[in-house]
Design a protein around this motif. Structure first.
Motif, PDB file in Angstrom:
ATOM      1  N   VAL A   1       0.722  -1.565   0.616  1.00  0.00           N
ATOM      2  CA  VAL A   1       0.059   0.007   0.116  1.00  0.00           C
ATOM      3  C   VAL A   1       1.179   1.063   0.174  1.00  0.00           C
TER       4      VAL A   1
ATOM      5  N   ARG B   1       0.584   5.695  -0.362  1.00  0.00           N
ATOM      6  CA  ARG B   1      -0.327   7.051   0.317  1.00  0.00           C
ATOM      7  C   ARG B   1       0.112   7.691  -0.553  1.00  0.00           C
TER       8      ARG B   1
ATOM      9  N   LEU C   1      -5.358   5.925  -1.250  1.00  0.00           N
ATOM     10  CA  LEU C   1      -4.486   4.896  -1.342  1.00  0.00           C
ATOM     11  C   LEU C   1      -4.044   4.252  -2.583  1.00  0.00           C
TER      12      LEU C   1
END
Length: 696
Positions: free
Chosen positions: A635, A637, A644
């Motif tokens: 993931v 950001r 995300l």
């Protein structure tokens, strides 16, 4: 803090937000360690508690042990948040009284307990090692399906089974019990004793480069040794089954010296290995500053590593032809070349000499080639090596030998070296042996003179190979190197690069790249980039997680190396193109190049997410197969928008289907590396050896 009395002994019970810690008034042993939020009791039986252990060799017996649990009761001072235990003298297991003073401190902070110790050695002997803190039992939670020790290996995390299997690291002939001895010192500043959803963090919270290892020990041993299983029963042959764990410190405190040990922190936590790593990352965020790379290194780009010679004399590419490699890079959009084996004698020969090999064209030809390649817009990074001296050179035999790291017997350590190309060397007949050098003042001066040659060649940077270790040396005992006996060999690793940086001409400062092979944590204070090899489906990205913004580059060697390209996307790695194990040219593996260029196009399209965004590991989203098992994913950001971005990969040879969820954001579209964007409607298909990006 409060006192609690048990039927058998007096116990001082300490507590904070995360744990209960029981300390025996009789001997200072840790008799209880419990995780308050989950109820995990790590120490099953208070009688298994331990306090410390020392090795204090005497003339009559080298293995003279001093055990804390066998000493007279300590003098105890209780403060508001700290417990102090003092022993004015010790007695060895041989019964000899030793005038050694020990002052142990246990400080309870909000989350963790900090163990520190001062030792005054008034005996006539040397205190070589100290086990502290020392846990007499580390028991898994009752419902845990497994327990492992998470430590650090080459370029990433590694795990060691502790239950239901307990693997033995050293030869069984060298220990009484199955033992795991984990890499320590600067490479592994903490260890996690963990299960699938909780663990115990044990970390070194001091900047000093002192020498500390980690040890686990299964007592009394295996029931059946073939499968290395931990016995199920509480006792075996009438003895309790338990696993000890310790921080093993090697201070080498001489007679008449006093020394403080490195503080060690204990903290239970909930979550995976990533949440355990957060404890270390949060602590060192307050003081560690990462080196700022040159601007071109921070931008999205790729490298080629190419080898021109080894100790067995391939003499692959004369310096006059290196611009051909530069033109290859221009055609493929590759920004930098790492040149290996350019030094006299080839890679891993003649160290630490950095003279260009005259058979390849010598100094002027190499300088000219570097300039021509730079005019094309391609950077040239020279492979460098300062850790070793080549034992076979006259330079070593004549003068460098005196500056080698010395063992307690006055002999130098030796690394077995690396074998290249020919049957003779692959059989290890004529391999060049490498001797780790002590980074004392005199040797640092020699390194600076060698580095000046690289500056004079006009290179854009260096990649210091094997900067991460001095194996097999840990301590230096030379009496004439200007340091204490038993000084840590890592102590001047950062100082060397700081001196190199001061040597740079004004126009090179801020533009010259300092890179190294698989930098350990502290080395990122001086190095701008870490080069690794991560070719494993089970690679644990601990370095990327701990340093989400660091520049990390990995080798891509396969001729259809889709999974390594997918890994680069997943972990924000720079690609190092290395066909024929960095002996070939870019066009030698067109399939890998074609897929990599598509991946890089996707990464450029989403640069604010996948390159300049923050890597979060697996935090903030989940990617599951249809059977509910987790798929491989990461993931990111976006620092500007907060959105995300999820990267899911399928390393396997079969098609899989996945469901993707992001916390607080609804996934609405995705794209495979080789395809266009499409709507996400609850399930996505990932072909074999593919990667996809998912966005809200």
């Amino acid at each position: 803090m409060k006192k609690e009395r048990t039927l058998e002994e007096k116990t001082i019970l300490l507590k904070n937000q995360s744990m209960y810690l029981g300390i025996s008034e009789q001997n200072g042993a840790i008799t209880r360690l419990a995780f308050r939020p989950t109820g995990w009791e790590l120490i099953r039986d208070p009688k298994l508690g331990l306090s410390f252990r020392m090795l204090v060799p005497t003339p009559s017996r080298r293995n003279t042990q001093v055990l804390g649990e066998h000493q007279v009761p300590p003098r105890i001072l209780e403060g508001e948040r700290e417990l102090t235990l003092y022993w004015g003298k010790l007695v060895s297991e041989d019964g000899e009284a030793l005038p050694i003073e020990v002052t142990a401190h246990i400080r309870m902070e909000e989350q963790w307990a900090v163990f520190s110790m001062e030792i005054g050695n008034h005996s006539g002997y040397t205190i070589e090692n100290v086990y502290y803190p020392y846990l007499g039992d580390v028991r898994r939670p009752e419902d845990a399906p497994w327990m492992r020790a998470f430590t650090f290996g080459y370029a990433g995390g590694t795990e060691h089974d502790m239950w239901p299997r307990f693997t033995n690291h050293p030869g069984y002939y060298g220990v009484d019990y199955p033992t795991q001895f984990y890499e320590g010192t600067v490479h592994t500043p903490f260890v996690l004793l963990r299960t699938q959803d909780q663990g115990l963090y044990v970390g070194l919270h001091q900047k000093a480069f002192e020498t500390v290892f980690w040890e686990s020990e299964l007592r009394p041993g295996y029931g059946e040794s073939m499968e290395c299983l931990v016995p199920e029963a509480d006792t075996l042959a009438g003895k309790p089954v338990h696993t000890r764990f310790a921080a093993v410190q090697l201070p080498y405190i001489l007679s008449g010296e006093s020394r403080s040990l490195v503080p060690v922190v204990l903290c239970p936590y909930q979550g995976s290995w990533q949440q355990g790593c957060d404890l270390f990352r949060d602590w060192r965020r307050g003081w560690m500053q990462e080196a700022v790379p040159p601007q071109w290194v921070r931008s999205l780009h790729a490298w080629q590593q190419i080898h021109v010679n080894s100790p067995e004399d391939e003499l692959r590419i004369p310096f006059s032809r290196l611009p051909e490699v530069g033109r290859d890079c221009v055609r493929r959009g590759v920004r930098a070349i790492q040149l290996v084996g350019w030094n006299k004698g080839g890679q891993d020969q003649g160290n630490p000499c950095h003279d260009p090999d005259p058979r390849l064209g010598g100094f002027e030809e190499l300088k000219k080639a570097i300039g021509e390649i730079q005019e094309m817009g391609v950077k040239v990074i020279l492979f460098a090596k300062f850790t070793w001296a080549d034992r076979a050179t006259e330079w070593f035999r004549r003068s460098l030998k005196r500056l080698a790291v010395k063992d307690p017997y006055g002999d130098y350590y030796m690394h077995g070296g690396y074998r290249y190309q020919t049957g003779t060397q692959l059989a290890d007949v004529n391999t060049k042996r490498l001797v780790p050098m002590c980074f004392c003042e005199e040797y640092l001066d020699i390194c600076c003179k060698e580095f000046q040659k690289i500056i004079d060649l006009g290179a854009d940077g260096i990649l210091f190979d094997e900067a991460f270790h001095h194996g097999p040396a840990q301590l230096c005992f030379a009496p004439d190197h200007g340091h204490r006996p038993g000084a840590p060999v890592y102590a001047n690793d950062l100082e060397l690069i700081r001196r190199f940086e001061k040597m740079l001409p004004e126009e090179k400062r801020g533009e010259f790249l300092f890179a190294a092979e698989t930098c350990y944590d502290r080395e990122f204070e001086v190095y701008h980039l870490s080069y690794i090899r991560s070719e494993s489906e089970g690679y644990l990205p601990s370095q990327r997680y701990l340093l989400p913004e660091a520049q990390i580059m990995t080798a891509v060697t396969g001729f259809q190396d889709r999974n390594m390209i997918n890994q680069c996307l997943r972990y924000r790695f720079i690609i190092s193109y290395e066909p024929y194990n960095f002996k070939g040219r870019l066009e030698d593996y067109p399939d890998t190049l074609e897929y990599a260029e598509k991946m890089e196009a996707l990464r450029r399209e989403l640069a604010d997410d996948l390159w300049y965004g923050k890597y979060l590991g697996e935090t903030g989203a989940t990617v599951e197969r249809l059977d509910g098992s987790l798929a491989e994913y990461s993931v990111f950001r976006n620092g500007s928008t907060g959105r995300l971005c999820v990267v899911a990969v399928n390393y396997g040879g079969e098609v899989i289907q996945v469901r993707v969820q992001a916390q607080g954001q609804e996934i609405c579209r995705f794209r495979l590396v080789e395809e266009d964007w499409q709507a996400y409607e609850g399930v996505a298909v990932l072909p074999a050896r593919s990667a996809a990006v998912f966005l809200p």
